[in-house]
Design an enzyme around this catalytic site. Structure first.
Site, mmCIF file in Angstrom:
data_model
loop_
_atom_site.group_PDB
_atom_site.id
_atom_site.type_symbol
_atom_site.label_atom_id
_atom_site.label_comp_id
_atom_site.label_asym_id
_atom_site.label_seq_id
_atom_site.Cartn_x
_atom_site.Cartn_y
_atom_site.Cartn_z
ATOM 1 N N GLU A 56 0.831 -1.219 0.000
ATOM 2 C CA GLU A 56 0.000 0.000 0.000
ATOM 3 C C GLU A 56 0.863 1.266 0.000
ATOM 4 O OE1 GLU A 56 -3.650 -0.480 2.391
ATOM 5 O OE2 GLU A 56 -3.213 1.540 3.101
ATOM 6 N N ASP A 57 1.954 1.257 0.730
ATOM 7 C CA ASP A 57 2.696 2.510 0.993
ATOM 8 C C ASP A 57 4.107 2.587 0.414
ATOM 9 O OD1 ASP A 57 0.535 3.382 2.443
ATOM 10 O OD2 ASP A 57 1.342 2.779 4.367
HETATM 11 N N1 LIG Z 1 -3.034 7.410 13.930
HETATM 12 C C1 LIG Z 1 -1.991 7.653 13.125
HETATM 13 N N2 LIG Z 1 -1.975 7.117 11.887
HETATM 14 C C2 LIG Z 1 -0.899 7.361 11.108
HETATM 15 C C3 LIG Z 1 0.170 8.149 11.551
HETATM 16 N N3 LIG Z 1 1.100 8.193 10.562
HETATM 17 C C4 LIG Z 1 0.641 7.457 9.568
HETATM 18 N N4 LIG Z 1 -0.589 6.944 9.850
HETATM 19 C C5 LIG Z 1 -1.392 6.109 8.950
HETATM 20 O O1 LIG Z 1 -2.427 6.932 8.427
HETATM 21 C C6 LIG Z 1 -3.526 6.091 8.038
HETATM 22 C C7 LIG Z 1 -4.808 6.749 8.486
HETATM 23 O O2 LIG Z 1 -4.916 8.001 7.899
HETATM 24 P P1 LIG Z 1 -5.986 8.295 6.770
HETATM 25 O O3 LIG Z 1 -5.887 9.732 6.383
HETATM 26 O O4 LIG Z 1 -7.312 7.775 7.208
HETATM 27 O O5 LIG Z 1 -5.565 7.367 5.550
HETATM 28 P P2 LIG Z 1 -4.534 7.597 4.347
HETATM 29 O O6 LIG Z 1 -3.215 8.010 4.958
HETATM 30 O O7 LIG Z 1 -4.488 6.235 3.694
HETATM 31 O O8 LIG Z 1 -5.099 8.626 3.451
HETATM 32 C C8 LIG Z 1 -3.297 4.715 8.653
HETATM 33 O O9 LIG Z 1 -2.975 3.865 7.573
HETATM 34 P P3 LIG Z 1 -3.193 2.280 7.619
HETATM 35 O O10 LIG Z 1 -2.334 1.710 8.693
HETATM 36 O O11 LIG Z 1 -3.016 1.805 6.223
HETATM 37 O O12 LIG Z 1 -4.659 2.045 8.114
HETATM 38 P P4 LIG Z 1 -6.090 2.482 7.569
HETATM 39 O O13 LIG Z 1 -6.655 3.302 8.655
HETATM 40 O O14 LIG Z 1 -5.872 3.306 6.308
HETATM 41 O O15 LIG Z 1 -6.773 1.224 7.315
HETATM 42 C C9 LIG Z 1 -2.109 4.955 9.606
HETATM 43 O O16 LIG Z 1 -1.243 3.860 9.743
HETATM 44 C C10 LIG Z 1 0.116 8.700 12.866
HETATM 45 O O17 LIG Z 1 1.005 9.410 13.328
HETATM 46 N N5 LIG Z 1 -0.985 8.429 13.601
#
Ligand SMILES: Nc1nc2c(ncn2[C@@H]2O[C@H](COP(=O)(O)OP(=O)(O)O)[C@@H](OP(=O)(O)OP(=O)(O)O)[C@H]2O)c(=O)[nH]1
Ligand SMILES: [Mn+2]
Length: 177
Positions: free
Chosen positions: A64-65
């Protein structure tokens, strides 16, 4: 012993792939803290010792990233791990709202192992939001993430009691349930 070697191979692969990526917090925490933390929730809190689940947790955000492909994961870590990672990977080319809606719709149909990784991922991210607000996020955005995560977690019910109990507590604290 073979299991330990597989897990170290995954950790090393994920660390290399995420090396230039940081979390969205003020301190710019290394991104790798997240997949390692997700795997740690599964072993320490959820009572999971299934190697493929732990490997998938470590790799869950690589496709994904980062530039990682499923073919690479398949060649290095095999069919089962690749299958779980596929199930928890959003299609980044889709508009964000569609991606978020798809997570809600797909959650109930995921395999047991993918559900475990999804629960641990949400638990980690919600705890992270309680720890600190990502740079540029308003309180409304934080609240909306909790509300959306609640809808996803609803579809993951009956998978793992310890993680579901911890998530329920976080939703209670936010007055979502
Ligand atoms: N809470 C938090 N999240 C952070 C941080 N840095 C990066 N993230 C990541 O950001 C995602 C959630 O932010 P969103 O704005 O909803 O999603 P997006 O980045 O994909 O646009 C999560 O991705 P993901 O793990 O792929 O999960 P998902 O929620 O997208 O399923 C999370 O891991 C941080 O400092 N705090
Ligand atoms: Mn994640």
């Amino acid at each position: 012993m073979a299991d330990v070697l597989e897990i170290i191979r995954c950790s090393n692969f994920a660390a290399i792939k995420h090396k230039d990526q940081r979390r969205k917090d003020e301190e710019k925490t290394p991104y790798i803290n997240h997949p390692i933390g997700v795997a740690n929730i599964l072993t320490e809190e959820a009572g999971i010792a299934d190697v493929a689940v732990i490997q998938a947790a470590l790799l869950h955000d690589t496709v994904e990233d980062t530039d990682t492909t499923f073919e690479e994961i398949q060649a290095l870590f095999g069919e089962e791990v690749t299958g779980i990672v596929k199930e928890v990977t959003d299609e980044k080319n889709l508009p964000k709202l569609v991606r978020k809606q798809k997570q809600i719709e797909h959650a109930p149909h995921a395999s047991y192992k993918a559900k475990l990784v999804k629960l641990a991922d949400k638990l980690y991210n919600l705890r992270d939001l309680n720890r600190c607000t990502p740079v540029g996020w308003s309180q409304e955005r934080v609240t909306e993430y909790f509300q959306w995560a609640h809808k996803v977690v609803e579809g993951l019910k009956g998978t793992n009691q310890p993680m579901e109990d911890s998530l329920q507590q976080l939703f209670k604290e936010r007055n979502i349930v």
